[in-house]
Design a protein around this motif. Structure first.
Motif, PDB file in Angstrom:
ATOM      1  N   VAL A 125      -8.870  26.081  49.942  1.00 54.60           N
ATOM      2  CA  VAL A 125     -10.208  26.537  50.006  1.00 54.60           C
ATOM      3  C   VAL A 125     -10.737  27.884  49.390  1.00 54.60           C
ATOM      4  O   VAL A 125     -11.784  27.674  48.631  1.00 54.60           O
ATOM      5  N   ARG A 126      -9.900  28.415  49.253  1.00 53.10           N
ATOM      6  CA  ARG A 126     -10.009  29.944  48.661  1.00 53.10           C
ATOM      7  C   ARG A 126      -9.937  29.637  47.176  1.00 53.10           C
ATOM      8  O   ARG A 126     -10.897  30.391  46.473  1.00 53.10           O
ATOM      9  N   GLU A 127      -9.221  28.732  46.849  1.00 51.15           N
ATOM     10  CA  GLU A 127      -9.197  28.456  45.170  1.00 51.15           C
ATOM     11  C   GLU A 127     -10.609  27.988  44.777  1.00 51.15           C
ATOM     12  O   GLU A 127     -11.140  28.226  43.868  1.00 51.15           O
ATOM     13  N   MET A 128     -10.767  26.934  45.619  1.00 48.19           N
ATOM     14  CA  MET A 128     -12.227  26.260  45.400  1.00 48.19           C
ATOM     15  C   MET A 128     -13.527  27.104  45.094  1.00 48.19           C
ATOM     16  O   MET A 128     -14.072  27.262  44.479  1.00 48.19           O
ATOM     17  N   ARG A 129     -13.370  28.102  46.356  1.00 49.46           N
ATOM     18  CA  ARG A 129     -14.354  28.944  46.323  1.00 49.46           C
ATOM     19  C   ARG A 129     -14.339  30.168  45.177  1.00 49.46           C
ATOM     20  O   ARG A 129     -15.474  30.535  44.600  1.00 49.46           O
ATOM     21  N   ALA A 130     -13.234  30.395  44.736  1.00 45.88           N
ATOM     22  CA  ALA A 130     -13.052  31.483  43.478  1.00 45.88           C
ATOM     23  C   ALA A 130     -13.409  30.637  42.308  1.00 45.88           C
ATOM     24  O   ALA A 130     -13.984  31.385  41.470  1.00 45.88           O
ATOM     25  N   ALA A 131     -13.445  29.499  42.216  1.00 44.25           N
ATOM     26  CA  ALA A 131     -13.724  28.737  41.103  1.00 44.25           C
ATOM     27  C   ALA A 131     -15.194  28.313  41.313  1.00 44.25           C
ATOM     28  O   ALA A 131     -15.653  27.573  40.364  1.00 44.25           O
TER      29      ALA A 131
END
Length: 222
Positions: A125-131
């Motif tokens: 989830v944090r990877e998706m948000r960062a991207a």
């Protein structure tokens, strides 16, 4: 011609009382497939918190199952260990609901506002948000978004359950009441949610809300 979108679908087992809500999962997969996406089904390779006899609605004593193995039932075995999925390989991400979300992907069913999120789920989830890639959360799954993105005041819905809405807002997120056939879109954070079986009552209205969620999700991914 637009390139085919790759959409991750994170499953939490198989069966609404201890895993993924099967109808929500299938409706999500069908809506995505009808729109020509490349489906990337995934689940964590962990033990379920417990096993529930869905006929009796009670725990099945002495049984144990793995989330990844059970989730594979829904997608005819075409599933990946969540540990091997990253935002770099996805255009969007969806979490169908079911008690498995609140028992296996996080501990909301047991710990409420003090819940913890499974590390692999938090990472993705944090990877998706960062991207800045869009994510969809169905049924009870918006608690994941609320817990992880509450610091950014993410806007989500779980329908109209006051206790769950209060938990969501306790993490800094914003809850919006919503009918089963409708969605709530946080365009700023690219998060879409729908109540599904938090409201029910049966598959047709649940499917309508999920189809709108998928449509909005792919629009945000374009």
């Amino acid at each position: 011609m637009a390139s085919q979108k790759r959409v991750g679908v994170v499953l939490s087992g198989c069966g609404f009382l201890d895993g993924a809500e099967i109808q929500e999962a299938v409706c999500t997969l069908l809506s995505l497939d009808r729109r020509g996406t490349a489906l990337v089904a995934a689940a964590p390779d962990i033990e379920q918190r417990h096993v529930v006899d869905h006929l009796l609605g009670a725990p099945a004593e002495g049984e144990s199952r793995r989330v990844l193995t059970e989730a594979a039932r829904i997608v005819r075995g075409k599933i990946t260990d969540l540990a091997h999925v990253s935002a770099s390989g996805l255009d969007a991400l969806v979490f169908p609901g079911g008690f498995g979300v609140a028992k296996n992907l996080c501990s909301f069913a047991i710990d409420g506002r003090k819940m913890k999120v499974l590390p692999e789920v938090e990472r993705l989830v944090r990877e998706m948000r960062a991207a800045r890639k869009p994510m969809g959360f169905v049924c009870i799954a918006p608690v994941l978004a609320a817990k992880l993105l509450g610091g950014e005041q993410v806007k989500v819905t779980i329908g109209d359950d006051a206790e769950t809405a209060a938990a969501i807002e306790s993490w800094g997120a914003r809850h919006v009441e919503c009918r089963v056939e409708e969605i709530v879109v946080d365009e700023r954070l690219k998060v879409v949610s729908t109540p599904a079986y938090m409201l029910g009552p049966w598959i047709a209205p649940v499917a309508a809300g999920i189809d709108k969620l998928v449509s909005a999700l792919l629009e945000l991914a374009s």
